[in-house]
Design an enzyme around this catalytic site. Structure first.
Site, short mmCIF file in Angstrom:
data_model
loop_
_atom_site.label_atom_id
_atom_site.label_comp_id
_atom_site.label_asym_id
_atom_site.label_seq_id
_atom_site.Cartn_x
_atom_site.Cartn_y
_atom_site.Cartn_z
N ASN A 119 -30.32 -84.64 -4.94
CA ASN A 119 -30.35 -83.39 -6.19
C ASN A 119 -31.15 -84.91 -7.25
O ASN A 119 -30.99 -84.62 -8.29
CB ASN A 119 -29.19 -83.69 -6.96
CG ASN A 119 -28.21 -82.60 -5.77
OD1 ASN A 119 -29.09 -81.79 -5.15
ND2 ASN A 119 -27.48 -83.08 -5.31
N HIS A 171 -18.98 -73.75 -8.80
CA HIS A 171 -18.86 -74.84 -7.99
C HIS A 171 -17.52 -75.10 -7.46
O HIS A 171 -16.34 -74.70 -8.10
CB HIS A 171 -19.07 -76.06 -8.40
CG HIS A 171 -19.46 -77.86 -7.28
ND1 HIS A 171 -18.54 -78.37 -7.79
CD2 HIS A 171 -20.13 -77.81 -6.83
CE1 HIS A 171 -18.98 -79.13 -7.12
NE2 HIS A 171 -19.52 -79.21 -6.60
N GLU A 187 -22.16 -71.54 -14.14
CA GLU A 187 -23.22 -72.62 -13.75
C GLU A 187 -24.51 -72.25 -14.62
O GLU A 187 -24.75 -71.12 -14.93
CB GLU A 187 -23.56 -73.19 -12.49
CG GLU A 187 -21.84 -73.43 -11.72
CD GLU A 187 -22.62 -73.96 -9.92
OE1 GLU A 187 -23.50 -74.23 -9.66
OE2 GLU A 187 -21.49 -74.08 -9.38
N SER A 219 -25.58 -73.78 -8.23
CA SER A 219 -26.25 -75.51 -6.90
C SER A 219 -26.64 -74.79 -5.74
O SER A 219 -27.61 -75.78 -4.78
CB SER A 219 -25.33 -76.84 -7.29
OG SER A 219 -23.71 -75.02 -6.93
N ASP A 276 -21.31 -75.19 -16.98
CA ASP A 276 -21.64 -75.90 -15.70
C ASP A 276 -22.95 -76.28 -15.58
O ASP A 276 -23.95 -75.87 -14.46
CB ASP A 276 -20.51 -76.45 -14.55
CG ASP A 276 -20.54 -77.68 -13.57
OD1 ASP A 276 -22.31 -78.32 -13.84
OD2 ASP A 276 -19.95 -77.62 -12.74
N HIS A 305 -26.97 -78.47 -12.47
CA HIS A 305 -27.96 -78.86 -12.31
C HIS A 305 -29.81 -78.62 -12.82
O HIS A 305 -30.79 -78.68 -12.32
CB HIS A 305 -28.63 -77.59 -10.35
CG HIS A 305 -27.43 -78.07 -9.66
ND1 HIS A 305 -27.79 -79.31 -8.63
CD2 HIS A 305 -25.75 -78.13 -10.00
CE1 HIS A 305 -27.07 -79.67 -7.71
NE2 HIS A 305 -26.35 -78.97 -8.44
N LYS A 331 -27.62 -85.43 -10.50
CA LYS A 331 -28.67 -84.89 -9.98
C LYS A 331 -29.98 -85.75 -10.75
O LYS A 331 -30.19 -86.84 -10.50
CB LYS A 331 -28.09 -83.91 -10.52
CG LYS A 331 -27.68 -83.38 -9.16
CD LYS A 331 -26.49 -82.80 -8.89
CE LYS A 331 -25.16 -82.47 -8.30
NZ LYS A 331 -24.13 -81.64 -8.45
C1 LIG Z 1 -22.58 -82.00 -8.09
C2 LIG Z 1 -21.71 -80.55 -9.15
C3 LIG Z 1 -20.27 -81.20 -9.84
C4 LIG Z 1 -19.45 -82.35 -9.22
O1 LIG Z 1 -20.37 -83.50 -9.86
P1 LIG Z 1 -20.19 -85.04 -9.27
O2 LIG Z 1 -20.36 -86.22 -10.68
O3 LIG Z 1 -21.02 -85.32 -8.07
O4 LIG Z 1 -18.50 -85.43 -8.68
C5 LIG Z 1 -19.79 -80.04 -10.21
N1 LIG Z 1 -20.55 -78.57 -10.38
C6 LIG Z 1 -21.88 -78.78 -10.08
C7 LIG Z 1 -22.18 -77.10 -10.16
C8 LIG Z 1 -21.99 -79.41 -9.15
O5 LIG Z 1 -23.16 -78.99 -8.20
#
Ligand SMILES: *Cc1c(COP(=O)(O)O)cnc(C)c1O
Length: 384
Positions: A47, A133, A175, A179, A204, A207, A236
């Site tokens: 990522n 997620h 999101e 993801s 969130d 990405h 990421k």
């Molecule tokens: C990767 C991810 C997370 C978690 O983040 P980390 O810092 O890896 O714990 C949360 N939400 C989404 C959409 C993700 O892809």
């Protein structure tokens, strides 16, 4: 049933279902190449979209931060773990994204859990996109809140839920860029309908941040939408780790008072916060990286057009899922690609819904056209 028996049965079931998960020791870190079991693979599973994990400036910043502040924060931010690099980075980040406040967390997982645990009370309601997620879904399960999932990115489905009466408050969750599918949420409509119903919107953008929008400000910036709550993560495109919640002054104060994840957990190392400020600078100045990423995505998608009848992918982002029709074992496909020197993860339930097993290819700016071509060759061979 005894614990031992229960555990044994659960493991056996996983194996029987072909869903057993195993880890590999990655001997190199996450660059263009991976070395695993003493063999080299092209890395299509990272990522680290802009390749910043290997960026010399970022690495140097972490070293400098460690020399200056040591390697641990030494406590929660409420004791003495909140250092100058934390404060500087929070302020730069919130200015950059146009929010009054940013609060740092050690991971996106904990930021999401913290947010939901602090905010939600019995009687409140969460409406989340079906494909949100695991950290968001789990946060809801732990709270005593009613939660409903609306159909993936379907405003009508959200509307239907919003119309139903609720005695408490409503939080809508999505999101920015999904993801596992690589598609984008209709943020404008989601925010419009949430606001009209008096609900708060949480996006969130794990990405999207660093990749989309001007200077990589993310999905929301690109769509001209400012959700009440924005979560961004640094594991990421930022090439580091950690996360932040962006919000109003009042919400930030509320989280500082009531978020157990902030109060009872050691703050991220100051060196990391220090490196994050430099990573942010690299992200902002990273148009060439975003262009390289985009060129790689285009090359991959063009190459995939020949396979249209066999596979379907609709994403135009760095996340390129491939679904194999009539292939019983996605794991088998992934293993064949591995033989060919390509590391591509197979994503299976329960990470994705049953029947949607896929290869999840990630394209990054660290890859070269030759790498993409090699991947296309590999996919072609697997399909022969
Ligand atoms: C990767 C991810 C997370 C978690 O983040 P980390 O810092 O890896 O714990 C949360 N939400 C989404 C959409 C993700 O892809």
């Amino acid at each position: 049933m005894s614990w031992l028996k229960k555990i044994d049965q659960a493991l056996q079931k996983r194996r029987y279902q072909g869903l057993y998960r195993t880890r590999f020791v990655n001997q190199t870190g996450t660059g263009r190449w991976l070395q695993i079991n003493d063999r080299r693979y092209l890395n299509f599973s990272s990522n680290d979209y802009l390749g910043l994990s290997q960026n010399k400036e970022v690495i140097k910043a972490w070293q400098k931060g460690a020399e200056q502040y040591g390697v641990v924060s030494g406590g929660s931010g409420h004791i003495t773990g909140y250092t100058k690099p934390h404060a500087v980075f929070e302020e730069t980040l919130s200015d950059w994204l146009g929010y009054p406040r940013a609060l740092l967390f050690t991971s996106g997982y904990s930021a999401n859990q913290a947010l939901l645990a602090a905010l939600l009370e019995p009687g409140d309601r969460v409406l989340a996109d079906r494909l949100s997620h695991a950290s968001l879904l789990e946060g809801m399960l732990y709270s005593a809140t009613r939660f409903f999932r609306f159909e993936h990115n379907q405003i009508d489905s959200l509307q239907k839920h919003l119309k139903k009466p609720c005695s408490g408050e409503t939080l809508v969750i999505t999101e920015g860029l999904f993801s596992m599918d690589g598609d984008s949420a209709s943020l404008g409509l989601l925010h419009q309908h949430s606001s009209a119903a008096g609900a708060l919107l949480l996006v969130d953008d794990a990405h999207g941040i660093g990749v989309k929008g001007v200077e990589g400000r993310g999905s929301c910036w690109q769509e001209g939408v400012k959700p009440e709550l924005l979560v961004v993560t640094f594991g990421k495109a930022f090439g580091l780790s950690g996360a932040a919640i962006l919000c109003s002054e009042d919400l930030a104060q509320y989280f500082l008072q009531f978020s157990r994840h902030l109060i009872y957990s050691t703050a991220m190392p100051p060196a990391q916060a220090y490196a994050l400020s430099v990573a942010l600078k690299c992200v902002r100045e990273g148009n060439h990286l975003r262009q390289q990423l985009q060129a790689n995505i285009v090359r991959f998608r063009q190459g995939m057009q020949g396979f249209r009848n066999l596979l379907s992918t609709c994403s135009d982002s760095a996340i390129q899922p491939i679904f194999f029709k009539h292939r019983p074992s996605i794991q088998e496909v992934a293993l064949k690609l591995r033989d060919y020197g390509l590391w591509v993860p197979a994503i299976r339930p329960p990470t994705v819904p049953k029947g949607t097993e896929r290869l999840r290819i990630t394209i990054t700016a660290a890859q070269e056209f030759d790498d993409i071509d090699r991947l296309l060759e590999g996919v072609h061979l697997v399909l022969l």
